[in-house]
Design a protein around this motif. Structure first.
Motif, PDB file in Angstrom:
ATOM      1  N   ARG A  82     -26.682 -60.719 -12.359  1.00 51.68           N
ATOM      2  CA  ARG A  82     -25.360 -60.271 -12.678  1.00 51.68           C
ATOM      3  C   ARG A  82     -24.772 -60.335 -14.088  1.00 51.68           C
ATOM      4  O   ARG A  82     -23.854 -60.931 -13.310  1.00 51.68           O
ATOM      5  CB  ARG A  82     -24.692 -60.002 -11.548  1.00 51.68           C
ATOM      6  N   VAL A  83     -25.014 -59.642 -14.422  1.00 49.27           N
ATOM      7  CA  VAL A  83     -24.524 -59.114 -16.115  1.00 49.27           C
ATOM      8  C   VAL A  83     -23.173 -58.870 -16.012  1.00 49.27           C
ATOM      9  O   VAL A  83     -23.102 -57.597 -16.294  1.00 49.27           O
ATOM     10  CB  VAL A  83     -25.629 -59.318 -17.344  1.00 49.27           C
ATOM     11  N   SER A  84     -21.839 -59.209 -16.565  1.00 48.56           N
ATOM     12  CA  SER A  84     -20.702 -58.680 -16.817  1.00 48.56           C
ATOM     13  C   SER A  84     -19.673 -58.323 -17.446  1.00 48.56           C
ATOM     14  O   SER A  84     -19.697 -59.543 -17.697  1.00 48.56           O
ATOM     15  CB  SER A  84     -20.269 -57.788 -15.322  1.00 48.56           C
ATOM     16  N   GLN A  88     -13.318 -58.712 -22.060  1.00 51.98           N
ATOM     17  CA  GLN A  88     -13.001 -59.834 -23.127  1.00 51.98           C
ATOM     18  C   GLN A  88     -13.890 -60.924 -22.770  1.00 51.98           C
ATOM     19  O   GLN A  88     -13.986 -62.147 -23.769  1.00 51.98           O
ATOM     20  CB  GLN A  88     -11.412 -60.486 -22.176  1.00 51.98           C
ATOM     21  N   GLN A  89     -14.635 -60.865 -21.230  1.00 55.10           N
ATOM     22  CA  GLN A  89     -15.528 -62.282 -21.084  1.00 55.10           C
ATOM     23  C   GLN A  89     -16.322 -61.272 -20.696  1.00 55.10           C
ATOM     24  O   GLN A  89     -16.440 -61.271 -19.540  1.00 55.10           O
ATOM     25  CB  GLN A  89     -14.933 -63.264 -20.114  1.00 55.10           C
ATOM     26  N   VAL A  90     -17.409 -62.240 -21.346  1.00 60.52           N
ATOM     27  CA  VAL A  90     -19.078 -62.237 -20.490  1.00 60.52           C
ATOM     28  C   VAL A  90     -18.766 -63.454 -19.555  1.00 60.52           C
ATOM     29  O   VAL A  90     -19.027 -64.130 -19.474  1.00 60.52           O
ATOM     30  CB  VAL A  90     -20.104 -62.039 -21.471  1.00 60.52           C
ATOM     31  N   ARG A  91     -19.757 -62.551 -17.838  1.00 64.91           N
ATOM     32  CA  ARG A  91     -20.152 -63.941 -17.200  1.00 64.91           C
ATOM     33  C   ARG A  91     -20.864 -63.243 -16.501  1.00 64.91           C
ATOM     34  O   ARG A  91     -21.558 -61.802 -16.612  1.00 64.91           O
ATOM     35  CB  ARG A  91     -19.101 -63.274 -15.472  1.00 64.91           C
ATOM     36  N   VAL A  92     -21.954 -63.796 -15.942  1.00 66.63           N
ATOM     37  CA  VAL A  92     -22.941 -64.172 -15.137  1.00 66.63           C
ATOM     38  C   VAL A  92     -23.055 -65.191 -14.018  1.00 66.63           C
ATOM     39  O   VAL A  92     -22.542 -66.110 -14.014  1.00 66.63           O
ATOM     40  CB  VAL A  92     -23.672 -64.752 -16.237  1.00 66.63           C
TER      41      VAL A  92
END
Length: 211
Positions: A82-84, A88-92
């Motif tokens: 899940r890439v979100s 402001q910030q990229v999360r995996v």
């Protein structure tokens, strides 16, 4: 017999390098500052089963872009991830992605927000220069959340250590094969030049003395 073997070994040296490794000149600023426009990038040829998060890859996807050349971008998520981004910030998978390679320390670029579940067999890709990269973020409504097939990947860029190890192995292997090929070829040449070895004349039959 030895001459053809020498030729085959020498040809094998060239084929080994050509089938396993490659190189490309970077044609855009999308991967700055890791790879500047005009840089030569050495690569290892891979298929979709050997793609991992963080890889900088060359892939071929006709129809997405105006040309059909190889595209150079970084793998952010693989099948099941899940890439979100909240702007402001990229999360995996819910964890902040620490990207020391992005241009200007900016992982977001244009501030787009998205939340993508990467389908199996596909990957989510972005350029390191987030303000100047037309990547998965710009195709979120294509029915596949901007992802591309993993088997579209053709090559992976080497990092410094990987390149050094691969090139050293290739050079050593090529040198050994070339020496063997040269030795076989020379031995075959000398044997053919000498021609067939003369056979000794048979000894005359022994005649028993008369009694």
């Amino acid at each position: 017999m030895l001459v053809p073997l020498g030729v085959l070994l020498a040809a094998g040296t060239w084929l080994l390098g050509d089938s396993a490794f490659g190189g490309h000149s970077v044609g855009s600023d999308a991967m700055r500052p890791t790879y500047e426009q005009g840089d030569t990038v050495f690569t290892k040829k891979i298929d979709g089963t050997d793609v991992h998060r963080g890889d900088a890859v060359f892939y071929y996807l006709p129809g997405r872009y105006t040309d059909t050349a190889l595209v150079f971008q970084r793998v952010i998520g693989v099948g099941g991830d899940r890439v979100s981004c909240d702007g402001q910030q990229v999360r995996v998978n819910g964890k902040p992605l620490h990207e020391t390679y992005v241009a200007g320390g900016d992982p977001v670029g244009d501030g787009k927000s998205y939340d993508v579940k990467v389908p199996d067999g596909r990957i989510f890709v972005m350029g390191d220069n987030r303000v100047n990269s037309r990547d998965s973020r710009y195709f979120l409504s294509d029915g596949q959340s901007g992802t591309i097939p993993a088997d579209a990947v053709r090559e992976r860029a080497f990092d410094g250590a990987g390149l050094a190890i691969a090139m050293a192995g290739l050079l050593i292997g090529g040198f050994v094969l070339a020496l063997i090929g040269l030795g076989c070829g020379l031995a075959g040449y000398l044997i053919m030049r000498r021609g067939p070895r003369a056979q000794p004349a048979p000894a005359p039959p022994y005649v028993f003395p008369s009694p």
